[in-house]
Motif scaffolding. Structure first.
Motif, short mmCIF file in Angstrom:
data_model
loop_
_atom_site.label_atom_id
_atom_site.label_comp_id
_atom_site.label_asym_id
_atom_site.label_seq_id
_atom_site.Cartn_x
_atom_site.Cartn_y
_atom_site.Cartn_z
N ASP A 283 0.83 -1.21 0.00
CA ASP A 283 0.00 0.00 0.00
C ASP A 283 0.86 1.25 0.00
O ASP A 283 0.61 2.21 -0.76
CB ASP A 283 -0.92 0.00 1.22
CG ASP A 283 -2.02 -1.05 1.11
OD1 ASP A 283 -2.29 -1.49 -0.02
OD2 ASP A 283 -2.59 -1.43 2.15
N ASN A 287 1.09 3.79 -3.15
CA ASN A 287 0.70 5.20 -3.03
C ASN A 287 1.82 6.13 -3.49
O ASN A 287 1.58 7.15 -4.15
CB ASN A 287 0.31 5.51 -1.59
CG ASN A 287 -0.96 4.81 -1.18
OD1 ASN A 287 -1.78 4.45 -2.01
ND2 ASN A 287 -1.14 4.61 0.13
N GLN A 290 2.09 5.85 -7.36
CA GLN A 290 0.90 6.41 -8.01
C GLN A 290 0.95 7.93 -8.01
O GLN A 290 0.59 8.59 -8.99
CB GLN A 290 -0.37 5.92 -7.30
CG GLN A 290 -0.71 4.46 -7.56
CD GLN A 290 -1.22 4.22 -8.96
OE1 GLN A 290 -1.36 5.14 -9.78
NE2 GLN A 290 -1.50 2.95 -9.26
N ASN A 547 5.16 8.94 2.91
CA ASN A 547 4.61 10.17 2.30
C ASN A 547 5.73 11.13 1.91
O ASN A 547 5.64 11.81 0.88
CB ASN A 547 3.65 10.83 3.28
CG ASN A 547 2.97 12.05 2.68
OD1 ASN A 547 2.06 11.93 1.87
ND2 ASN A 547 3.43 13.23 3.08
#
Length: 591
Positions: A283, A287, A290, A547
């Motif tokens: 995941d 992310n 993407q 992030n």
């Protein structure tokens, strides 16, 4: 197992991805998951009334006489039987201390009347090379002293709460008793896998009728599997390598149950946890790529992607702060839970003291104190276990709430850690009273009667002489009556004194147990708080790192030329394909 091997291969692939994508934080969790898959530990607790053949059952299972069997005395400390390259034994002490001993000396430390030692061990560990134990199974032979109504039974239930499975042993001499059914019900509420085993079928010809009666009891009160076995037949079958005799012993069904239900369920749990860790990594990597792909494909949208990632960064930073909702929920929840557990324990202790006071008022402690001591220890142990069950349930609910709040804030489904083991809550100390429970001996009774008689007779003689009346023999009779009355009053006074001392001793004992249990519960809740805090703080840090990498990649994508974006876009598509392939392998393992 094939599923475990596939899971290990997927974890290895995920570890390579951690190295390639600079994710040491995720690699630490994956390494721990791989270690658990490679060396699983499956605790199987063997419990039941004393003298029902628990130790013989363990010996027959592993095909070796390693647990001490005695017709006169019972097992006093738990015995842990696990796999080892060669036979060896060790005494276990709190906290985590070990002392190696010869295997031949195990009997002295295990039996109730074994040789005394400087310090009583908390258990004995025996390692032997056996195939049934090679998969990580640990057989725990629990103490049988005092039966299911004793503090030892509560200690067994405490061990059961952290076990992977329970083998409850009952003899073929009689059907299940009320206390055994109650114990089974409680064990089933604490452990998901429970099997009831009828032993000594070779000794009692009517064991089939007992089996049928027990099946009826279990179907009504506690639906668990029932397996009749003979440890003696199993031992002879192992020595003679007789397959037919081994089947007749019933141990084939028991071994199959242990292998299929316990080994498979534990392996499935470990595989699921390892795959959840790998899915989390997918995941986070997905992310990241993407976001970079969106910035590369549409330069005008790059600024928007960067803004979105910056907003995610702020939310992740908020997750790490002390003011985060999950952190506040954890702090407030532990505070409330500490107060509730303490209040529950105090209420239970008050009930025990009230029951003890009522029992003391009904009889003379000189006659009932030995029974009172045993009852009080068992009663307090039972209440401590009930208090522990409440703590365990409420701590699990708190973990669920904290996880839900973290999920709401992070928009990611995170695995929730189990609560810490509060086993010490179920331990009770010996009852050491300092009260005088001796009745008056005959010489003392005579002295009390003589003193009362002399005083009474002298008083009436003096009164008679003052009014000019000579009592004579009547004074002697009055003295005898007064002596009998004085003796009766003294006996009554001493009974009241013994009752008062008994009540004080019970209160001192209950206060001591409450003091220790309260400290243990607070320590346990602090461990739970630290465990949850560290778990979710680590996850927040992982989200922050993931992030940050995505934000850097998106920012770099916005600065690239058209040619660079096209080349990088191909690389990102290839990375996303690798992530998709890893996810497919995860789904193939989990089904």
């Amino acid at each position: 197992m094939a599923e475990v091997a596939k899971a290990v291969a997927v974890v290895d692939l995920a570890l390579k991805a951690c190295t390639a994508y600079d994710r040491p934080d995720a690699a630490a969790r994956l390494t721990a998951a791989k270690r658990a898959l490679a060396d699983p530990v499956l605790h199987v607790v063997v419990a039941g009334e004393f003298k029902q053949g628990k130790s013989s059952l363990v010996n027959a299972l592993v095909g070796a006489n390693i647990c001490t069997v005695d017709d006169d005395v019972a097992t006093a400390v738990p015995t842990y039987v696990r796999h080892g390259a060669k036979p060896e034994a060790a005494l276990l002490y709190e906290p985590g201390r070990r002392e190696s001993i010869p295997v031949a000396d195990v009997r002295r430390h295990v039996l109730e009347n074994g040789a005394p030692s400087r310090e009583k061990p908390s258990g004995v560990e025996i390692r032997i090379p056996r195939k049934i134990l090679a998969g990580g199974m640990v057989l725990v032979d629990t103490p049988g002293v005092g039966g299911l109504g004793s503090p030892h039974a509560v200690a067994s239930l405490s061990a059961i709460s952290m076990a992977d499975a329970v083998i409850f042993v009952t003899g073929a001499a009689q059907e299940l008793t009320r206390s055994e059914v109650d114990f089974l019900q409680r064990a089933r509420s604490l452990c998901p896998v429970v099997v009831c085993v009828i032993t000594k079928t070779d000794f009692y010809p009517a064991w089939r009728r007992i089996r049928d009666l027990n099946e009826q009891h279990l179907a009504t009160h506690c639906p668990v599997p029932l397996i009749p076995v003979s440890s003696a037949l199993r031992s002879r079958a192992v020595k003679a390598n007789d397959t037919a005799l081994n089947t007749e012993s019933g141990f084939t069904d028991l071994v199959r149950f242990l292998t299929d239900r316990i080994g498979r369920s534990a392996a499935d749990r470990l595989v699921a946890e390892a795959m959840a860790e790998c899915a989390e990594l997918c995941d986070q990597l997905g992310n990241r790529f993407q976001a970079e792909k969106a910035a590369l494909a549409d330069p005008e949208a790059a600024a928007r992607v960067v803004r979105e990632l910056t907003g995610v960064k702020d939310r992740v930073e908020a997750l790490k702060s002390a003011a985060a909702k999950w952190n506040l929920t954890l702090g407030d929840g532990v505070t409330d839970l500490t107060s509730d557990i303490d209040h529950d324990l105090r209420g239970r202790v008050r009930v025990v003291i009230a029951e003890a006071d009522a029992a003391i008022e009904e009889a003379d402690p000189a006659d009932t104190w030995l029974e009172m001591e045993a009852w009080l220890q068992a009663r307090m142990a039972d209440e401590l276990l009930a208090n522990y069950e409440l703590l365990r349930q409420r701590a699990g609910e708190l973990s669920q709430r904290v996880g839900d709040h973290f999920h709401e804030a992070s928009t990611m489904l995170m695995r929730r850690p189990p609560v810490a083991d509060p086993t010490p809550l179920a331990a009770v100390t010996d009852f050491e009273h300092k009260i005088d429970l001796q009745r008056m001996r005959l010489p003392k009774q005579a002295m009390v009667a003589l003193k009362s008689a002399y005083g009474g007779a002298l008083m009436f003689i003096i009164l008679g002489s003052l009014v000019g009346v000579q009592l004579g023999p009547i004074g002697v009779g009055i003295g005898l009556v007064m002596g009998h009355r004085g003796l009766r009053e003294e006996k009554k006074r001493q009974v009241q004194k013994r009752r008062a001392e008994a009540r004080n001793a019970i209160r001192r004992y209950c206060d001591e147990v409450s003091f220790v249990a309260n400290k243990d519960s607070r320590d346990t809740l602090r461990r739970v708080q630290r465990q949850l805090r560290d778990h979710y703080s680590g996850l927040a840090e992982e989200l922050n790192r993931s992030n940050a990498q995505a934000l850097v990649s998106a920012s770099d994508a916005a600065k690239r030329t058209q040619a660079d974006r096209e080349r990088r876009l191909k690389d990102v598509d290839a990375e996303l394909e690798r992530v998709r392939q890893m996810r497919k392998r995860i789904l193939a393992v989990t089904g």
